[in-house]
Write a protein that holds these residues in place. Structure first.
Motif, PDB file in Angstrom:
ATOM      1  N   ASP A 233      17.848  -7.877  41.928  1.00 16.08           N
ATOM      2  CA  ASP A 233      17.598  -6.351  42.080  1.00 16.08           C
ATOM      3  C   ASP A 233      16.329  -5.935  42.073  1.00 16.08           C
ATOM      4  N   ASN A 235      12.928  -4.260  40.325  1.00 16.69           N
ATOM      5  CA  ASN A 235      11.858  -3.983  39.211  1.00 16.69           C
ATOM      6  C   ASN A 235      13.162  -4.756  37.994  1.00 16.69           C
ATOM      7  N   ILE A 236      13.884  -5.824  37.569  1.00 15.63           N
ATOM      8  CA  ILE A 236      14.405  -6.655  37.180  1.00 15.63           C
ATOM      9  C   ILE A 236      13.340  -6.981  36.289  1.00 15.63           C
ATOM     10  N   MET A 303      13.330 -15.156  34.207  1.00 15.01           N
ATOM     11  CA  MET A 303      13.027 -14.660  35.270  1.00 15.01           C
ATOM     12  C   MET A 303      12.749 -15.755  36.671  1.00 15.01           C
ATOM     13  N   HIS A 305      12.613 -17.663  40.165  1.00 15.31           N
ATOM     14  CA  HIS A 305      11.059 -18.089  40.206  1.00 15.31           C
ATOM     15  C   HIS A 305      11.104 -17.745  42.150  1.00 15.31           C
ATOM     16  N   PRO A 306      10.004 -17.089  41.742  1.00 15.51           N
ATOM     17  CA  PRO A 306       9.993 -16.187  43.822  1.00 15.51           C
ATOM     18  C   PRO A 306      10.304 -17.395  44.649  1.00 15.51           C
ATOM     19  N   PRO A 316      10.389 -11.397  47.273  1.00 18.67           N
ATOM     20  CA  PRO A 316       9.994 -11.827  46.067  1.00 18.67           C
ATOM     21  C   PRO A 316       8.939 -10.527  45.806  1.00 18.67           C
ATOM     22  N   THR A 320      13.343  -9.061  42.920  1.00 11.74           N
ATOM     23  CA  THR A 320      12.931  -9.638  41.108  1.00 11.74           C
ATOM     24  C   THR A 320      14.574  -9.582  40.545  1.00 11.74           C
TER      25      THR A 320
ATOM     26  N   LYS B 413       1.968  -5.697  37.900  1.00 11.79           N
ATOM     27  CA  LYS B 413       2.593  -6.703  38.040  1.00 11.79           C
ATOM     28  C   LYS B 413       3.262  -7.211  36.863  1.00 11.79           C
ATOM     29  N   ASN B 416       5.484  -5.042  34.487  1.00 12.18           N
ATOM     30  CA  ASN B 416       6.597  -4.729  34.994  1.00 12.18           C
ATOM     31  C   ASN B 416       7.663  -6.051  34.940  1.00 12.18           C
ATOM     32  N   VAL B 417       7.194  -6.882  35.090  1.00 16.04           N
ATOM     33  CA  VAL B 417       7.588  -8.353  35.369  1.00 16.04           C
ATOM     34  C   VAL B 417       8.590  -8.524  33.872  1.00 16.04           C
ATOM     35  N   GLU B 461       3.716 -15.407  39.357  1.00 16.02           N
ATOM     36  CA  GLU B 461       4.329 -15.482  37.856  1.00 16.02           C
ATOM     37  C   GLU B 461       4.089 -16.302  36.807  1.00 16.02           C
ATOM     38  N   MET B 481      19.489  -1.817  30.792  1.00 15.22           N
ATOM     39  CA  MET B 481      19.302  -1.545  31.926  1.00 15.22           C
ATOM     40  C   MET B 481      20.074  -0.357  32.570  1.00 15.22           C
ATOM     41  N   LEU B 483      21.605  -0.373  35.795  1.00 14.39           N
ATOM     42  CA  LEU B 483      22.719   0.093  37.590  1.00 14.39           C
ATOM     43  C   LEU B 483      23.653   0.014  37.493  1.00 14.39           C
TER      44      LEU B 483
END
Lengths: 361, 789
Positions: A233, A235-236, A303, A305-306, A316, A320, B413, B416-417, B461, B481, B483
């Motif tokens: 989704d 902003n995960i 998370m 992987h892109p 990506p 995320t 980023k 965020n991640v 990443e 979450m 959602l």
């Protein structure tokens, strides 16, 4: 034995004299010793039958002079009422006695074994699958039942594990030809779900099922269960993953369960974490099960992987996601205190039958 | 990967004890299996034997008087090398050694107060020791200080952490890599490695030419050293090798291993005189042969990278050298190889030949800067500890660019991640501690330069993970979450069927999908192609099952052999088959029933065909197929009783089978069934809906018909239903009677015929009309005779 007594009746021509007390006495004596309803009915006939004592007295009334009829009638009614009342009391008593006797005779040994079809049971493995599926379905996840015969592409390459990658060492895989194999991880479902979702809308899914690896000992079986979860989704974050895993761990292992993240490495997630849960046996104080650490390694996560997102058709830069996977056998072993994974596959009836009741909530 | 604390301390200051270090490393992603002292033995002291006499009651024991500085101890010793004036390791009474606690004892009548130890007895694994260190007691140098701790005197006062590293961190398979990682935790700077040496005036080009004929070798360096002195390594090298799990051999071989441990770059030393004038790298030809160092002949294939000289193949690159060019005790001159080979090919070969310390490192990938560093470090140590003369010049094949990676990443980023909110300064500081250079490119973006040693880092990443693990990934706080609500897809029908069957008294099992190939075709009449595993673990599990019944039969046998009775079980699992090039898997429900089904004191009901049939009908009805299936005695597999088995038919589809196991297979009353649930699912069912209950009474008539024995009841019922038409609401067979008085091979079937009209009360005449039609039909078709009631 009871024997009906001789009737004593005072009957004088032209004048009927009735000794009420005497008749009452007789009625009392007759009714007192009645042993059962048959005799009781005989007594009734004796007094109220066609030729009964009271009936006869009633007949005699018309021979009385008019001025005596009234008094006589009242006396007769008193006797009749007395008989009826006494009769009813005895009848009730006899009825009760007879019922009680019957009940006594009909009594059974209620401790004898029941009559029933034999008891069935549900396997701990299924129970865990159902419990996890129910939980995630309630949170809006799709429950996916992926194929067990997979391709190298979906089981590895689409998960960022190219041929020759060292991560393949940990999963010695059963191949059935050059490309097809028995899935060594339910993660294989990730690539399918992303690819099959043509609209590239957000994803929430778990895939519980069987996986296969060339490995076998007390803690490893060449066939075992895994559940994979995938959320894609906008902003995960890793914090979302942690929050989700807290709910998961608390549902399965108890409300006081805490979780701990340790950095780790999986080719299909970045960052990757190893997730420990506080030991549900000792509550974190340290015991044999948790090897005195207070923590038990439960699952791998991270998370998405892109590269995996890209191969699944998700950008990506926009999307995320997180994924996690864990062993179902281990969860069943934890939950039901089963010491050896092989017991799950032995199918000893004596073991199976232990799982014949509803699960604790 | 075993980390020697003494070794890594050469390059980094560690401000915590060993256990804390192990835990802290775990927190940043480097898990460990065990941690502790290299030699946990206690109560040891250096002593000197001042006299020995033979034990009067033994031919090999010696009575030794041993000076330990503070007192003289009498100790009995059986080692062959005991002699006066020898400095020895004394285990005092109370010492804890790997093989037990030392006690004051009497050996054949003479008192002994301790033990004189060999190196093996201290806990050093035999594989690291020479024979004399195992058989005889350890002789310390004459200058060893009396009364002091021998473990620290020998340099074995080391601590170990045995890491279980993740496969991406090849850089941690080196002491220097570990030093950087530890430095990042404690914010300490990694010390420089000493690489200096002198060169002579000769030129390697006069001795050797390089010939790299494959892409699988992107970097290859070769240098020559001369006149080495081969001897035992200094103690510190031996100790560090042992602590790291490598057996010391001699100073030259040990240095190559020592440098590999330090830098992560495996080296290979060739005896220069045996090698000759050429060193080449190429892929092997199919079927080529090589005798490796371990004296085994290897047959090679095209994926093996080999080293060759003018005579042929001399080594398996990255895995093992050949016997012909090995460094031996008489070696004088050496060619040093420091190279990078294709990790995937090395992996392939090493899986086939040998997993070694070297191949492990090649497989995980190497930092090319370390290839150069390892060469220089090797020269430095050979000069210092083997008196080597270093020939000028290096032969170099280089087919890669060596440069640090620069990655641009947005601060936001990262946050965020991870789901956290770190300040820019904190993020910059984390990169600095890792030894990366990072600077702000714009207000929002960072440029991070990652040194070549971190070959695992390539993407944004990867950088986010670095920030996460140094910040402390567990410091992230879980979020709930938010959602959008949605209804997940969830097909619960398997679970519901399982519940139904468990309510019907059956126990669910869990069996393996892989079975023996000879079992696969059993309990099915289907013609199919089974799926075999290419490399099964055992021949008992070499094929994917088609039917689940063979698995249930195995469970039956297991339980039967253990006197477990009333085995009534089921399983939902997959059956697999191949059709041309495609593979298929069908979900199937299998049932096995035996023993008692209904328990009643003195009157138990044993399982029979009709009980199993009842269970099957319950399942089919539950799934919505009532009145749509029939049982026919057709397609019965040979494992089942031909007269007590049936196929289950819905429309034209055989969806399953049931029956008694053939008496040739089991003497017991054993019944099995299987339904193909996936096939069933393709047959549509109507929805469960309310049906109006008739306000008008139904009329029930009993009727018995005498028919031939071989006509089955289903046929009769079908005929009755057809003849009965709409007014016949239901037919129930309630009695079966066989007696010779009925006629030879005749039976009587008694039915309840239930007539109903939803719109009105039926009259006797209307019913008689239908009933007569039924009687006539049965008479015409099956010569059925209506019995007088």
């Amino acid at each position: 034995m009871f024997r009906p007594f001789e009737v004593s009746l005072f009957y004088i021509k032209g004048e009927i004299k009735m000794n009420i007390e005497k008749i009452k006495e007789n009625i009392e004596r007759d009714l007192n010793n009645v042993p059962n309803t048959d005799i009781l009915n005989q007594v009734k006939v004796k007094y109220l039958g066609k030729n009964g004592i009271i009936t006869n007295l009633q007949v005699g009334i018309k021979e009385l002079p008019n001025e005596e009829k009234k008094e006589y009638g009242i006396k007769l009614n008193t006797i009749k009422k007395f008989f009826n009342d006494s009769f009813e009391i005895v009848r009730t008593r006899l009825h009760e006695e007879e019922i009680n006797q019957k009940l006594k005779e009909d009594s059974i040994d209620i401790t004898l074994p029941s009559e029933a079809i034999i008891t069935g049971s549900l396997h701990p493995f299924s129970r865990i699958v159902a419990e996890i599926s129910d939980l995630f379905a309630s949170m809006g996840y799709d429950i996916i039942d992926g194929d067990e015969i997979e391709t190298d592409e979906y089981c590895f390459r689409r998960l960022n594990i190219p041929s020759g990658h060292p991560a393949r060492d940990a999963q010695d895989t059963f191949y059935i030809d050059e490309e097809f194999l028995l899935r060594s991880q339910t993660s294989a479902s990730q690539a399918h779900i992303m690819e099959d979702n043509k609209d590239k809308t957000p994803i929430r899914m778990i895939c519980p099922g069987k996986v296969y690896r060339r490995d076998e000992d007390a803690t490893h079986s060449h066939q075992f269960g895994q559940v994979e979860a995938l959320v894609v989704d906008r902003n995960i974050s890793l914090a979302d993953l942690k929050g989700t895993l807290e709910i998961f761990a608390q549902k399965l292992l108890g409300d006081n369960t805490k979780i701990r993240f340790r950095p780790s490495y999986f080719p299909f997630t970045e960052p990757s974490v190893e997730v420990d849960v506080s030991c549900f046996k000792c509550g974190g104080k340290g015991c044999h099960l948790c090897k005195k650490t207070g923590w038990i390694e439960l699952l791998g996560a991270g998370m998405v992987h892109p590269n995996v997102l890209k191969m699944g058709g998700y950008d990506p830069d926009i999307y995320t996601g997180f994924a996690f996977g864990t062993g179902l056998d281990r969860l069943a072993m934890f939950k039901y205190n089963i010491p050896d994974i092989r017991y799950l596959y032995t199918n000893d009836i004596r073991m199976l039958k232990q799982f014949d009741r509803k699960d604790d909530e | 990967m075993k980390l020697s604390r003494k070794f890594v301390s050469d390059y980094i200051e560690i401000p915590v004890d060993n256990h804390t270090l192990a835990e802290d490393m775990t927190k940043i992603g480097n898990e460990y299996d065990s941690e502790g002292k290299l030699l946990p033995a206690t109560n040891l002291i250096i002593g000197k034997i001042i006299s020995t006499t033979s034990h009067p009651n033994s031919d090999h024991l010696h009575i030794c008087q041993v000076d330990i500085g503070t007192e003289i101890l009498q100790i009995i010793c059986g080692a062959p090398n005991v002699r006066e004036e020898m400095k020895v390791i004394v285990a005092l009474v109370g010492a804890i050694l790997p093989n037990g606690i030392i006690k004051r004892t009497t050996i054949r009548g003479i008192e002994s107060n301790g033990m004189l130890c060999s190196l093996a007895e201290l806990g050093i694994e035999h594989k690291f020791l020479k024979d004399q260190d195992i058989e005889g007691i350890c002789e310390l140098p004459a200058e060893a200080p009396l009364g002091k701790d021998p473990i620290s005197y020998l340099g074995f006062d080391d601590e170990i952490i045995d890491f279980a590293l993740t496969s991406n961190r090849g850089d941690l398979f080196s002491i220097i890599g570990m030093a950087y990682e530890i430095g990042a935790i404690y914010d300490k700077k990694v010390k420089n490695i000493c690489l200096n040496y002198e060169e002579n005036e000769e030129d390697i080009k006069n001795y050797l030419t390089l010939e790299i004929k494959t892409e699988a070798c992107p970097l290859f360096l070769a240098r020559r050293v001369e006149n080495v002195t081969i001897k035992e390594s200094p103690n510190f090298i031996k100790e560090r090798l042992i602590a790291s799990g490598i057996r010391p051999i001699n100073n030259v071989v040990d240095i190559s291993n020592y440098v590999m441990l330090e830098t992560g770059q495996p080296l290979h030393y060739y005896d220069a005189d045996r090698l000759g004038a050429k060193l080449g790298v190429r892929l092997a030809q199919e079927g080529e042969k090589l005798i490796t160092l371990d004296s085994n002949e290897r047959i090679l294939s095209r994926s093996d990278i080999v080293i060759y000289n003018n005579d042929g193949i001399v080594g398996l690159a990255g895995i093992m050298g050949g016997l012909s060019t090995e460094v031996e005790d008489d070696t004088k001159n050496i060619i040093i190889e420091s190279a990078i080979f294709d990790p995937i090919l090395i992996r392939k070969t090493s899986k086939k030949v040998l997993r070694s310390e070297a191949s492990t490192r090649f497989e995980k990938g190497l930092d090319p800067n370390r290839t150069y560093m390892a060469m220089e470090r090797s020269l430095h140590l050979l000069e210092k500890y083997a008196n080597a003369t270093i020939v000028k010049g290096m032969l170099e094949h280089k087919n890669i660019t060596i440069s640090d990676k620069t990655i641009k990443v947005a601060y936001q980023k990262i946050n965020n991640v991870l789901g956290i909110d770190l300040r820019k300064e904190t993020i910059l500081d984390i990169f600095r501690r890792l030894g990366f250079t990072a600077h702000e490119e714009t207000a929002d973006y960072l440029l991070v330069t990652v040194p070549t040693r971190r070959i695992d880092i390539a993407t944004i990443e990867d950088l986010i993970e670095e920030v996460g693990r140094i910040y402390g990934i567990d410091n992230i706080i879980g979020k709930t979450m938010t959602l959008p609500l949605r209804k997940g897809k969830y097909d619960k029908s398997d679970w519901q069927v399982k519940n139904l069957l468990s309510s019907l008294g059956l126990s669910e099992t869990l069996t393996y999908s892989l079975i023996k190939d000879s079992e696969v075709a059993k309990y099915t009449a289907d013609d199919f192609e089974s799926i075999k595993i290419l490399d099964p673990m055992t021949e008992d599990r070499n094929t994917l099952r088609y039917s689940l019944i063979p698995s249930l039969m195995m469970i039956y046998d297991y339980n039967h052999n253990r006197q477990n009775i009333d085995i009534n079980i089921f399983e939902i699992g997959k059956g697999y088959y191949r059709k041309e090039k495609d593979y298929f898997e069908d979900k199937k429900l299998a049932i096995l029933m035996s023993g008692n089904y209904y328990l009643s004191l003195g009157n138990n009901k044993k399982v029979n065909f009709y009980i199993l049939k009842g269970v099957i009908e319950k399942v089919l009805n539950y799934l919505g197929y009532n009145n749509r299936y029939e049982f026919i005695n057709r397609n019965i597999p040979q494992e089942l009783h031909p007269g007590q088995s049936a196929s289950i038919l819905i429309g034209d589809n055989i969806v399953g089978l049931l029956g008694r196991v053939h008496p040739n297979i089991s003497k017991e009353d054993l019944f099995v069934a299987e339904i193909n649930l996936d096939l069933l699912k393709k047959i549509k069912t109507s929805k469960m809906k309310y049906r109006e209950i008739s306000k008008f009474p139904s009329i029930i008539m009993d009727a018995s018909f005498i028919v031939d024995n071989n006509i089955d009841s289903q046929t009769i019922i079908k005929t009755i239903k057809k003849a009965g038409g709409k007014l016949l609401d239901n037919v129930v067979l309630f009695d079966l009677y066989k007696n010779n008085s009925l006629g030879i091979n005749k039976k009587s079937l008694a039915f309840k015929l239930i007539f109903k009209d939803p719109t009105k009360t039926l009259t006797d005449d209307e019913i008689a009309l239908v009933f007569n039609k039924i009687v006539k039909e049965l008479q015409d078709k099956y010569q059925a005779l209506l019995r007088d009631s």
